[in-house]
Motif scaffolding. Sequence first.
Motif, PDB file in Angstrom:
ATOM      1  N   TYR A 239       9.445  -5.302  -8.030  1.00 46.68           N
ATOM      2  CA  TYR A 239       8.563  -4.249  -8.536  1.00 46.68           C
ATOM      3  C   TYR A 239       8.343  -4.461 -10.032  1.00 46.68           C
ATOM      4  O   TYR A 239       9.287  -4.754 -10.782  1.00 46.68           O
ATOM      5  CB  TYR A 239       9.199  -2.871  -8.348  1.00 46.68           C
ATOM      6  N   SER A 241       6.903  -1.803 -11.527  1.00 50.25           N
ATOM      7  CA  SER A 241       7.208  -0.407 -11.838  1.00 50.25           C
ATOM      8  C   SER A 241       7.323   0.369 -10.541  1.00 50.25           C
ATOM      9  O   SER A 241       6.870  -0.086  -9.484  1.00 50.25           O
ATOM     10  CB  SER A 241       6.130   0.214 -12.736  1.00 50.25           C
ATOM     11  N   GLY A 242       7.912   1.526 -10.636  1.00 52.28           N
ATOM     12  CA  GLY A 242       8.038   2.386  -9.471  1.00 52.28           C
ATOM     13  C   GLY A 242       8.577   3.740  -9.878  1.00 52.28           C
ATOM     14  O   GLY A 242       9.328   3.850 -10.852  1.00 52.28           O
ATOM     15  N   SER A 261       5.478   5.987  -6.052  1.00 50.56           N
ATOM     16  CA  SER A 261       4.513   4.940  -6.372  1.00 50.56           C
ATOM     17  C   SER A 261       5.226   3.623  -6.651  1.00 50.56           C
ATOM     18  O   SER A 261       6.415   3.587  -6.986  1.00 50.56           O
ATOM     19  CB  SER A 261       3.685   5.341  -7.588  1.00 50.56           C
ATOM     20  N   TYR A 262       4.464   2.533  -6.520  1.00 53.67           N
ATOM     21  CA  TYR A 262       5.010   1.202  -6.808  1.00 53.67           C
ATOM     22  C   TYR A 262       3.895   0.318  -7.354  1.00 53.67           C
ATOM     23  O   TYR A 262       2.705   0.567  -7.147  1.00 53.67           O
ATOM     24  CB  TYR A 262       5.590   0.554  -5.541  1.00 53.67           C
ATOM     25  N   ALA A 263       4.297  -0.721  -8.057  1.00 57.52           N
ATOM     26  CA  ALA A 263       3.392  -1.800  -8.470  1.00 57.52           C
ATOM     27  C   ALA A 263       4.216  -3.079  -8.467  1.00 57.52           C
ATOM     28  O   ALA A 263       5.369  -3.089  -8.919  1.00 57.52           O
ATOM     29  CB  ALA A 263       2.812  -1.540  -9.853  1.00 57.52           C
ATOM     30  N   ASP A 270      -1.853  -5.185  -6.697  1.00 57.74           N
ATOM     31  CA  ASP A 270      -0.890  -4.829  -5.647  1.00 57.74           C
ATOM     32  C   ASP A 270      -0.077  -3.618  -6.086  1.00 57.74           C
ATOM     33  O   ASP A 270       1.003  -3.733  -6.666  1.00 57.74           O
ATOM     34  CB  ASP A 270       0.022  -6.018  -5.340  1.00 57.74           C
ATOM     35  N   HIS A 271      -0.617  -2.452  -5.807  1.00 55.60           N
ATOM     36  CA  HIS A 271       0.051  -1.205  -6.176  1.00 55.60           C
ATOM     37  C   HIS A 271      -0.344  -0.129  -5.182  1.00 55.60           C
ATOM     38  O   HIS A 271      -1.300  -0.272  -4.415  1.00 55.60           O
ATOM     39  CB  HIS A 271      -0.325  -0.785  -7.597  1.00 55.60           C
TER      40      HIS A 271
END
Length: 296
Positions: A239, A241-242, A261-263, A270-271
């Motif tokens: 990840y 971020s998340g 949430s994720y990226a 891709d998020h």
Amino acid sequence: MRRALLVVAVAAAVIVAVPAFAQLARRSAEREGGLTEMVRTEQRFAARALVVGWKQAFLEYFADDAVGFNGAQTAPAKSLLRKQPDPPKDLRILWEPRYGDIAASGDLGYLTGPVRTINPARNNGQPRHSIYASVWKRQPDGAFKVAMDMGVNTPGPVPFPGGMTRAPRADVYTGNATGPAASRSLRDTDAALTNAARSGQADAYRDHLAEGARLHRPDVMPLVGQAAIVAWLASQPAYASGESAFAETALSGDLGYTYGSYAMKGDPADHGFYVRVWTRGRDGVWRISLDVLQPQ
């Protein structure tokens, strides 16, 4: 005298054990009955969609507080549905529940199964395959409604054993941490896993998977079991971020779900959002039973 005391002690132990066993048996029966009710509701939902169309059926079977994903934000699912155009009358979405579980308290559960979307005007009428997963919550009137619904496309039809299979759970939490305390515990566990995924997904998930855990990812056949999940995650980026956004648990504190949430690193496109269903063992530890990514 010592022998007499021993006999009394053994008898007392049996007296204590019998109510405990009866309580476990009663909770197991209640759980089985709740799962059957939830499955039958999902089946009626799927049948209704063939009569009135998927949009109207979703509006009927979604809870008023159900949550959906809209770009970078969450939003009331019914509001998002109402903004969708009405589907073509000859479009058919066929799905059925094949796997899932419910909390011991019977108020929260999840189901998943194969989906076929058939549009006669597309691909010569050949079905598009996907897999759905839904979180169901019992409403104040006693009925089950969908609290959250997710789906990902798959390369082909998703195989399941015949009939409906209940997720394996021989080790069910029976402690006293319920309500807000259980939700806080689950939220903390979810946030810790999401943060750990920034260093690598395989290591983050390795010790947090329940027996029979399922991982649903877009355009990938579902991964089932710790070995398959960890091996596949080892090939995926960490990840970038998340953020854990929400956690809710059943009244019995043994099952819950989270979303956030994720990226992904290396690909700004891709998020999106994740949804995780968790179950809790007698040791009080939360473990993932179902994990779905919904790219945005």
